[in-house]
Write a protein that holds these residues in place. Structure first.
Motif, mmCIF file in Angstrom:
data_model
loop_
_atom_site.group_PDB
_atom_site.id
_atom_site.type_symbol
_atom_site.label_atom_id
_atom_site.label_comp_id
_atom_site.label_asym_id
_atom_site.label_seq_id
_atom_site.Cartn_x
_atom_site.Cartn_y
_atom_site.Cartn_z
ATOM 1 N N ALA A 211 3.535 -10.740 -2.157
ATOM 2 C CA ALA A 211 2.692 -11.659 -1.344
ATOM 3 C C ALA A 211 2.546 -11.182 0.091
ATOM 4 O O ALA A 211 1.760 -11.161 0.549
ATOM 5 C CB ALA A 211 3.424 -13.053 -1.389
ATOM 6 N N LEU A 212 3.921 -10.662 0.658
ATOM 7 C CA LEU A 212 3.922 -10.178 2.044
ATOM 8 C C LEU A 212 3.099 -9.011 2.260
ATOM 9 O O LEU A 212 2.422 -8.791 3.303
ATOM 10 C CB LEU A 212 5.378 -10.021 2.405
ATOM 11 C CG LEU A 212 6.242 -11.104 2.587
ATOM 12 C CD1 LEU A 212 7.653 -10.787 2.903
ATOM 13 C CD2 LEU A 212 5.590 -12.158 3.729
ATOM 14 N N ALA A 213 3.185 -8.214 1.184
ATOM 15 C CA ALA A 213 2.320 -7.020 0.930
ATOM 16 C C ALA A 213 0.926 -7.196 1.327
ATOM 17 O O ALA A 213 -0.248 -6.660 2.002
ATOM 18 C CB ALA A 213 2.531 -5.951 0.174
ATOM 19 N N ILE A 214 0.446 -8.206 0.421
ATOM 20 C CA ILE A 214 -0.924 -8.641 0.377
ATOM 21 C C ILE A 214 -1.455 -9.394 1.833
ATOM 22 O O ILE A 214 -2.381 -9.143 2.455
ATOM 23 C CB ILE A 214 -1.347 -9.721 -0.694
ATOM 24 C CG1 ILE A 214 -1.166 -8.919 -2.045
ATOM 25 C CG2 ILE A 214 -2.752 -10.363 -0.570
ATOM 26 C CD1 ILE A 214 -1.453 -9.469 -3.311
ATOM 27 N N ALA B 104 22.201 -13.697 -14.821
ATOM 28 C CA ALA B 104 22.306 -12.295 -14.189
ATOM 29 C C ALA B 104 21.410 -12.487 -12.971
ATOM 30 O O ALA B 104 20.827 -11.335 -12.415
ATOM 31 C CB ALA B 104 22.539 -11.316 -15.105
ATOM 32 N N ASN B 105 20.970 -13.468 -12.244
ATOM 33 C CA ASN B 105 20.034 -13.653 -11.030
ATOM 34 C C ASN B 105 18.729 -12.800 -11.383
ATOM 35 O O ASN B 105 17.846 -12.525 -10.490
ATOM 36 C CB ASN B 105 20.623 -12.540 -9.968
ATOM 37 C CG ASN B 105 21.789 -13.536 -9.048
ATOM 38 O OD1 ASN B 105 21.550 -14.454 -9.186
ATOM 39 N ND2 ASN B 105 22.551 -12.821 -8.929
ATOM 40 N N PHE B 106 18.176 -13.000 -12.831
ATOM 41 C CA PHE B 106 17.063 -12.468 -13.282
ATOM 42 C C PHE B 106 15.724 -13.040 -12.426
ATOM 43 O O PHE B 106 15.026 -12.740 -11.969
ATOM 44 C CB PHE B 106 16.811 -12.691 -14.617
ATOM 45 C CG PHE B 106 15.322 -12.339 -15.330
ATOM 46 C CD1 PHE B 106 15.182 -10.923 -15.627
ATOM 47 C CD2 PHE B 106 14.354 -13.324 -15.396
ATOM 48 C CE1 PHE B 106 13.847 -10.839 -16.037
ATOM 49 C CE2 PHE B 106 13.268 -13.238 -15.962
ATOM 50 C CZ PHE B 106 13.028 -11.584 -16.180
ATOM 51 N N ARG B 107 15.956 -14.526 -12.445
ATOM 52 C CA ARG B 107 14.834 -15.428 -11.689
ATOM 53 C C ARG B 107 14.806 -15.035 -10.229
ATOM 54 O O ARG B 107 13.866 -14.936 -9.590
ATOM 55 C CB ARG B 107 15.122 -16.661 -12.099
ATOM 56 C CG ARG B 107 14.529 -17.294 -13.455
ATOM 57 C CD ARG B 107 14.883 -18.674 -13.877
ATOM 58 N NE ARG B 107 14.095 -19.144 -14.924
ATOM 59 C CZ ARG B 107 14.172 -20.367 -15.420
ATOM 60 N NH1 ARG B 107 15.051 -21.057 -14.897
ATOM 61 N NH2 ARG B 107 13.280 -20.660 -16.337
ATOM 62 N N LYS B 108 15.914 -14.956 -9.551
ATOM 63 C CA LYS B 108 16.249 -14.742 -8.134
ATOM 64 C C LYS B 108 15.532 -13.462 -7.973
ATOM 65 O O LYS B 108 14.847 -13.257 -7.076
ATOM 66 C CB LYS B 108 17.669 -14.854 -7.794
ATOM 67 C CG LYS B 108 17.752 -14.749 -6.379
ATOM 68 C CD LYS B 108 19.157 -14.475 -6.024
ATOM 69 C CE LYS B 108 19.486 -14.355 -4.564
ATOM 70 N NZ LYS B 108 21.013 -14.428 -4.189
ATOM 71 N N GLN B 109 15.657 -12.555 -8.732
ATOM 72 C CA GLN B 109 15.175 -11.138 -8.249
ATOM 73 C C GLN B 109 13.648 -11.222 -8.817
ATOM 74 O O GLN B 109 12.984 -10.329 -7.889
ATOM 75 C CB GLN B 109 15.791 -10.225 -9.324
ATOM 76 C CG GLN B 109 17.265 -9.816 -8.848
ATOM 77 C CD GLN B 109 18.182 -8.938 -9.924
ATOM 78 O OE1 GLN B 109 17.468 -8.637 -11.038
ATOM 79 N NE2 GLN B 109 19.162 -8.796 -9.711
ATOM 80 N N GLU C 211 11.836 -13.728 -8.310
ATOM 81 C CA GLU C 211 11.186 -14.507 -7.328
ATOM 82 C C GLU C 211 11.118 -13.425 -5.889
ATOM 83 O O GLU C 211 9.942 -13.638 -5.292
ATOM 84 C CB GLU C 211 11.788 -15.710 -6.847
ATOM 85 C CG GLU C 211 11.740 -16.693 -7.738
ATOM 86 C CD GLU C 211 12.289 -17.886 -7.271
ATOM 87 O OE1 GLU C 211 12.781 -18.327 -6.314
ATOM 88 O OE2 GLU C 211 12.766 -19.003 -8.227
ATOM 89 N N GLU C 212 12.163 -12.625 -5.610
ATOM 90 C CA GLU C 212 11.938 -11.830 -4.491
ATOM 91 C C GLU C 212 10.874 -10.908 -4.632
ATOM 92 O O GLU C 212 10.004 -10.470 -3.693
ATOM 93 C CB GLU C 212 13.529 -11.058 -4.229
ATOM 94 C CG GLU C 212 14.326 -12.169 -3.857
ATOM 95 C CD GLU C 212 14.106 -12.767 -2.492
ATOM 96 O OE1 GLU C 212 13.734 -12.188 -1.676
ATOM 97 O OE2 GLU C 212 14.339 -13.981 -2.481
ATOM 98 N N THR C 213 10.942 -10.199 -5.662
ATOM 99 C CA THR C 213 9.615 -9.222 -5.961
ATOM 100 C C THR C 213 8.225 -10.048 -5.859
ATOM 101 O O THR C 213 7.312 -9.347 -5.103
ATOM 102 C CB THR C 213 9.635 -8.588 -7.613
ATOM 103 O OG1 THR C 213 11.049 -8.008 -7.623
ATOM 104 C CG2 THR C 213 8.566 -7.801 -7.944
#
Length: 201
Positions: free
Chosen positions: A145-148, A131-136, A138-140
């Motif tokens: 990382a982008l915020a940091i 159910a795209n658990f890993r994909k979601q 990874e996006e989080t």
């Protein structure tokens, strides 16, 4: 450029991509196996990924559907060929018991399924998702990382990421490596891996 297991075809529409694949790869339209990477509606161009080893996709479908049927679960599979292995996302009704805490059950299922697949085809392996658990997840991780990175740029000093697993570190390493104005490195603390992101001066 064709890879061992797939080639990507682009066009103005998905239908145009399919027609190009049929012509360029000398395939029958009703037998072509592909996944849509971009439908071309919101952004151009449209892109499909054509499987060059359909027998591997058939084997994955057969093994996984039989495996999950023995668990009493009816599943729908999305199979995407990649350079080293296939990404497989499993959709099912009430999938959460197949995921487990922090995806631990996914890890166990992936291990078992790869054992089964390698007995039938030694070079075949999958990266399993439910159910795209890993994909979601990874996006989080990438968004954090982008915020940091944004804070590092603003303050011009290094900042520390939360402790990460080896897999999370690999994901972040591949994601951050092309950002030219920052550098990053792991620090081990009490058997934990801390990712440090710093400005490149």
């Amino acid at each position: 450029m064709a890879h061992e297991r797939f080639t990507d075809i682009v066009g103005n529409t998905v239908e145009e991509c399919i027609e190009k694949a049929v012509k360029e790869l000398n395939l029958e339209k009703n037998t072509i196996k592909f996944v849509v990477l971009n439908d071309g509606i919101q952004t151009k161009p449209a892109k499909i990924r054509v499987c060059l080893k359909p027998e591997e996709v058939d084997l994955i479908q057969s093994v996984l559907k039989k495996f999950f049927s023995l668990l009493g679960v009816k599943v729908e599979l999305e199979i995407i060929p990649r350079d080293k292995r296939y990404s497989v996302n499993v959709n099912a009704k009430n999938p959460y018991w197949l995921i487990g805490k922090d995806g631990q059950i996914i890890d166990q299922l992936e291990y078992l399924l790869n054992l089964i697949l390698r007995k039938k085809a030694p070079n075949l392996s999958i990266r399993l998702d439910i159910a795209n658990f890993r994909k979601q997840k990874e996006e989080t991780l990438k968004n954090k990382a982008l915020a940091i990175v944004a804070r590092v740029r603003e303050l011009q000093r290094e900042m520390r990421f939360d402790p990460v697993t080896e897999e999370e570190y690999r994901i972040l390493r591949d994601f951050l490596k092309d950002i030219k104005d920052i550098k990053f490195y792991p620090v081990k603390e009490e058997e934990k891996t801390i990712l440090v992101i710093a400005p490149r001066k």
